[in-house]
Motif scaffolding. Structure first.
Motif, PDB file in Angstrom:
ATOM      1  N   SER A   3      46.529  10.971  36.304  1.00 47.85           N
ATOM      2  CA  SER A   3      45.891  10.165  35.263  1.00 47.85           C
ATOM      3  C   SER A   3      44.610   9.537  35.783  1.00 47.85           C
ATOM      4  O   SER A   3      44.514   9.168  36.954  1.00 47.85           O
ATOM      5  N   THR A  12      43.862   8.449  30.690  1.00 44.97           N
ATOM      6  CA  THR A  12      43.842   9.849  30.262  1.00 44.97           C
ATOM      7  C   THR A  12      44.709  10.681  31.197  1.00 44.97           C
ATOM      8  O   THR A  12      44.527  10.646  32.411  1.00 44.97           O
ATOM      9  N   SER A  13      45.663  11.404  30.626  1.00 42.02           N
ATOM     10  CA  SER A  13      46.533  12.278  31.413  1.00 42.02           C
ATOM     11  C   SER A  13      45.898  13.657  31.519  1.00 42.02           C
ATOM     12  O   SER A  13      45.462  14.222  30.514  1.00 42.02           O
ATOM     13  N   LEU A  14      45.863  14.180  32.743  1.00 43.35           N
ATOM     14  CA  LEU A  14      45.264  15.481  33.003  1.00 43.35           C
ATOM     15  C   LEU A  14      46.222  16.344  33.805  1.00 43.35           C
ATOM     16  O   LEU A  14      47.129  15.840  34.470  1.00 43.35           O
ATOM     17  N   ARG A  53      42.892  20.206  32.350  1.00 46.82           N
ATOM     18  CA  ARG A  53      43.104  20.033  30.912  1.00 46.82           C
ATOM     19  C   ARG A  53      43.654  18.645  30.628  1.00 46.82           C
ATOM     20  O   ARG A  53      44.390  18.102  31.429  1.00 46.82           O
ATOM     21  N   THR A  54      43.272  18.126  29.452  1.00 44.21           N
ATOM     22  CA  THR A  54      43.924  16.909  28.991  1.00 44.21           C
ATOM     23  C   THR A  54      45.383  17.269  28.720  1.00 44.21           C
ATOM     24  O   THR A  54      45.714  18.422  28.461  1.00 44.21           O
ATOM     25  N   SER A  57      47.467  13.010  22.065  1.00 42.86           N
ATOM     26  CA  SER A  57      46.057  12.699  21.841  1.00 42.86           C
ATOM     27  C   SER A  57      45.698  13.139  20.438  1.00 42.86           C
ATOM     28  O   SER A  57      46.255  14.105  19.920  1.00 42.86           O
ATOM     29  N   GLU A  77      45.382  19.012  23.228  1.00 42.66           N
ATOM     30  CA  GLU A  77      45.032  19.460  24.573  1.00 42.66           C
ATOM     31  C   GLU A  77      43.666  20.136  24.549  1.00 42.66           C
ATOM     32  O   GLU A  77      43.354  20.884  23.642  1.00 42.66           O
ATOM     33  N   ARG A  78      42.834  19.823  25.564  1.00 42.98           N
ATOM     34  CA  ARG A  78      41.525  20.474  25.650  1.00 42.98           C
ATOM     35  C   ARG A  78      41.140  20.666  27.105  1.00 42.98           C
ATOM     36  O   ARG A  78      41.636  19.969  27.984  1.00 42.98           O
ATOM     37  N   ALA A 107      38.996  20.046  30.100  1.00 45.57           N
ATOM     38  CA  ALA A 107      38.115  18.961  30.519  1.00 45.57           C
ATOM     39  C   ALA A 107      37.114  19.425  31.571  1.00 45.57           C
ATOM     40  O   ALA A 107      36.036  18.855  31.692  1.00 45.57           O
TER      41      ALA A 107
END
Length: 101
Positions: A11, A16-18, A69-70, A74, A78-79, A81
């Motif tokens: 995070s 934001t979690s990744l 990625r996220t 959200s 998911e996207r 990053a």
């Protein structure tokens, strides 16, 4: 394997979690778009023209490539990053000297 700790969840300070993982086929469209945006900006990459899919795969995926990625709940879902690769700068005994892009 050198990548047995992947995927790696973490995070940012803002919460934001990744997830860091090896680059996969599903990352190609977004990853290529991210790189081509940088190429078109003309500041940080030596290419003069955006890469097509074949060119992107030949260049970016020629060694070890990774995606960030996220992850989790959200509004955006998911996207991708960010993306990066690690390649040796030299062959043989100097292959431990590497470059990340």
């Amino acid at each position: 394997s050198a990548y047995s700790d992947l995927p790696h969840h973490f995070s940012l300070k803002d919460g934001t979690s990744l997830v860091l993982d090896r680059f996969s086929e599903r990352d190609v469209p977004e990853g290529m778009a991210l790189l081509n945006d940088e190429i078109e900006e003309g500041v940080s990459w030596p290419f003069e023209e955006p890469l097509d899919e074949e060119g992107f795969k030949n260049y970016f995926l020629s060694h070890d490539a990774f995606s960030v990625r996220t992850f989790g709940a959200s509004d955006e879902g998911e996207r991708l990053a960010g993306i990066f690769y690690i390649k040796p700068n030299f062959p043989g005994r100097c292959s431990h000297v590497c470059n990340g892009g």
